[in-house]
Motif scaffolding. Structure first.
Motif, PDB file in Angstrom:
ATOM      1  N   GLN A 117      -3.287   0.070  12.434  1.00 42.68           N
ATOM      2  CA  GLN A 117      -3.214  -0.194  10.999  1.00 42.68           C
ATOM      3  C   GLN A 117      -3.068  -1.684  10.690  1.00 42.68           C
ATOM      4  O   GLN A 117      -2.849  -2.070   9.544  1.00 42.68           O
ATOM      5  CB  GLN A 117      -2.013   0.541  10.394  1.00 42.68           C
ATOM      6  CG  GLN A 117      -1.946   2.006  10.726  1.00 42.68           C
ATOM      7  CD  GLN A 117      -0.543   2.548  10.556  1.00 42.68           C
ATOM      8  OE1 GLN A 117       0.350   1.870  10.055  1.00 42.68           O
ATOM      9  NE2 GLN A 117      -0.337   3.782  10.977  1.00 42.68           N
ATOM     10  N   ARG A 171      -1.460   5.461   2.318  1.00 41.82           N
ATOM     11  CA  ARG A 171      -1.645   6.823   1.796  1.00 41.82           C
ATOM     12  C   ARG A 171      -1.109   7.855   2.785  1.00 41.82           C
ATOM     13  O   ARG A 171      -0.405   8.799   2.405  1.00 41.82           O
ATOM     14  CB  ARG A 171      -3.127   7.065   1.528  1.00 41.82           C
ATOM     15  CG  ARG A 171      -3.426   8.450   0.972  1.00 41.82           C
ATOM     16  CD  ARG A 171      -4.890   8.587   0.555  1.00 41.82           C
ATOM     17  NE  ARG A 171      -5.793   8.386   1.685  1.00 41.82           N
ATOM     18  CZ  ARG A 171      -6.636   7.363   1.801  1.00 41.82           C
ATOM     19  NH1 ARG A 171      -6.682   6.434   0.857  1.00 41.82           N
ATOM     20  NH2 ARG A 171      -7.432   7.257   2.851  1.00 41.82           N
ATOM     21  N   ASN A 216      -4.262  -0.179   4.253  1.00 40.88           N
ATOM     22  CA  ASN A 216      -4.471   0.629   3.051  1.00 40.88           C
ATOM     23  C   ASN A 216      -4.472   2.120   3.375  1.00 40.88           C
ATOM     24  O   ASN A 216      -3.839   2.929   2.693  1.00 40.88           O
ATOM     25  CB  ASN A 216      -5.806   0.262   2.403  1.00 40.88           C
ATOM     26  CG  ASN A 216      -5.759  -1.085   1.708  1.00 40.88           C
ATOM     27  OD1 ASN A 216      -4.707  -1.704   1.614  1.00 40.88           O
ATOM     28  ND2 ASN A 216      -6.905  -1.536   1.234  1.00 40.88           N
ATOM     29  N   ARG A 217      -5.190   2.491   4.432  1.00 38.57           N
ATOM     30  CA  ARG A 217      -5.244   3.901   4.823  1.00 38.57           C
ATOM     31  C   ARG A 217      -3.875   4.398   5.262  1.00 38.57           C
ATOM     32  O   ARG A 217      -3.485   5.535   4.971  1.00 38.57           O
ATOM     33  CB  ARG A 217      -6.256   4.076   5.948  1.00 38.57           C
ATOM     34  CG  ARG A 217      -7.698   3.825   5.511  1.00 38.57           C
ATOM     35  CD  ARG A 217      -8.624   3.724   6.702  1.00 38.57           C
ATOM     36  NE  ARG A 217     -10.005   3.520   6.292  1.00 38.57           N
ATOM     37  CZ  ARG A 217     -10.956   3.084   7.096  1.00 38.57           C
ATOM     38  NH1 ARG A 217     -10.669   2.817   8.367  1.00 38.57           N
ATOM     39  NH2 ARG A 217     -12.186   2.915   6.657  1.00 38.57           N
ATOM     40  N   SER A 246       0.829  -1.209   0.000  1.00 39.21           N
ATOM     41  CA  SER A 246       0.000   0.000   0.000  1.00 39.21           C
ATOM     42  C   SER A 246       0.861   1.255   0.000  1.00 39.21           C
ATOM     43  O   SER A 246       0.604   2.205  -0.752  1.00 39.21           O
ATOM     44  CB  SER A 246      -0.928   0.002   1.220  1.00 39.21           C
ATOM     45  OG  SER A 246      -1.831  -1.076   1.172  1.00 39.21           O
TER      46      SER A 246
END
Length: 389
Positions: free
Chosen positions: A368, A379, A375-376, A21
């Motif tokens: 996380q 970013r 995924n968050r 990610s």
């Protein structure tokens, strides 16, 4: 002359959900793999920790696997994946295609031995675990045939090299750091101790007396797989099982677990069990197991003897195998030279960054740890790195 260290802006350690990610968003910011950033993965192929899981595990019976960001661009989704195939094969296939499509150029198998300070930068010491030719094979290549006097000396030591980087993203997860609690008599047990990470196939335990320890989905999965295979099957848990009358974990339950993980990470404490903050949803398969009396956990035993486990009330159960489905701890040994760990047992992390060292990010750590959280985090971490480059 000694080779000079490679220099890049970012090193990402680990190519599971969290690492991929982060790498995806670095590519979105137009960083180029092998030039601007390097991805290092210890596993022999794509798939993260999933490639190490047992073959009978299917996507429909495991924790939900969320799609990687950008996976839709490849026309792939775990929601529509073939659930008749082993989960490890599906995830490895999808992750491999993802790496190729986004040109991530993951280097594997690479074992990061340590990360230390190099002035304002970080020095990453890497061991290349690519299989090396045996000395015997080298001899054949040099001399055309095997020399009669040749004595194979075993594989040569793995080559090592160094990378200097401005920022480090640690996305090593937990699979390489299994946790087994101590109980009196463990060393005297004549049977086999097995952790979740060692489990491969239920048939290995046919006709054996098996004790499964743990209160999470792995322990429940083992019980369901071993039913009708093991000669005796006992489930024990260190805490009561918190059953939830839903097919899947709802957003409220997931949010509560994330909040507990976030609180621990921000205070530098050891991370709590995710299951302890969410409970276990009762799927139809699990509900049926409860109904027929299989999924009824006994309290934790008091001690282990040579061929059995014993409770403090004197009751006992024969045991040939004890499966410790007792979870994992974050794999952070290679970061020890940076002295990030707090006295409370964890690393203080907020918004994916180590508070004591702004050069270090921990993806997939604490709140996380879920696939959607990873995924968050990808970013969020990529944006912070780009803001500081």
């Amino acid at each position: 002359m000694e080779a000079r260290p490679e220099r890049v802006k970012v090193v990402v350690i680990g190519a599971g959900q969290a690492g991929l990610s982060v790498a995806y968003y670095l590519r979105r910011f137009e960083l180029v793999a092998d030039d601007d950033f390097v991805m290092l993965d210890r596993a022999p192929g794509p798939g993260g920790a999933w490639q190490q899981r047992w073959s009978s595990l299917r996507l429909g019976t495991a924790h939900r696997v969320n799609d990687l960001p950008g996976m839709a661009e490849l026309g792939l989704s775990f929601e529509t994946a073939d659930r008749s195939l082993p989960a490890k094969e599906v995830v490895a296939d999808y992750y491999g295609r993802f790496e190729e499509h986004f040109e991530l150029r993951v280097r594997r198998p690479m074992d990061v031995r340590r990360v230390s300070n190099q002035g304002v930068d970080l020095l990453v010491e890497v061991e290349d675990r690519t299989p090396q030719p045996l000395e015997e094979e080298k001899a054949r290549g040099l001399f055309g045939r095997r020399r009669k006097t040749f004595e194979p000396a075993g594989p040569p030591p793995a080559p090592r090299y160094e990378i200097v980087t401005q920022f480090l993203v640690n996305a090593t997860g937990t699979w390489g750091s299994p946790f087994v609690p101590y109980y009196p008599g463990m060393a005297e047990f004549r049977g086999r101790h097995l952790h979740t990470s060692d489990f491969t196939d239920a048939e290995e335990f046919r006709g054996r007396h098996v004790v499964v320890v743990g209160g999470g989905t792995s322990a429940i999965g083992f019980m369901l797989e071993l039913e009708g295979v093991a000669a005796g099957l006992t489930w024990v848990s260190r805490r009561p099982i918190d059953w939830i009358d839903r097919q899947e974990l709802d957003l409220e339950g997931a949010s509560a677990a994330v909040a507990l993980q976030d609180e621990a990470a921000r205070s530098g404490r050891a991370l709590p069990s995710v299951v302890s903050g969410t409970g276990v949803p009762k799927s139809r398969r699990i509900a049926a197991g409860i109904e027929r009396g299989l999924l009824v956990a006994r309290p934790m035993f008091d001690r282990i003897e040579a061929d059995r486990v014993v409770w403090n009330d004197g009751s006992e159960v024969q045991a040939d195998v004890i499966i410790w489905a007792t979870g994992f701890r974050p794999e952070l040994r290679h970061l020890a030279p940076l002295k990030l760990r707090e006295k409370a047992g964890g690393i203080t992390v907020g918004q994916g960054a180590a508070w004591s060292d702004p050069r270090v990010f921990l993806a997939g750590y604490g709140p996380q740890a879920s696939t959607i959280g990873a995924n968050r985090a990808g970013r969020m971490i990529a944006r912070q790195i780009m803001a500081m480059l």
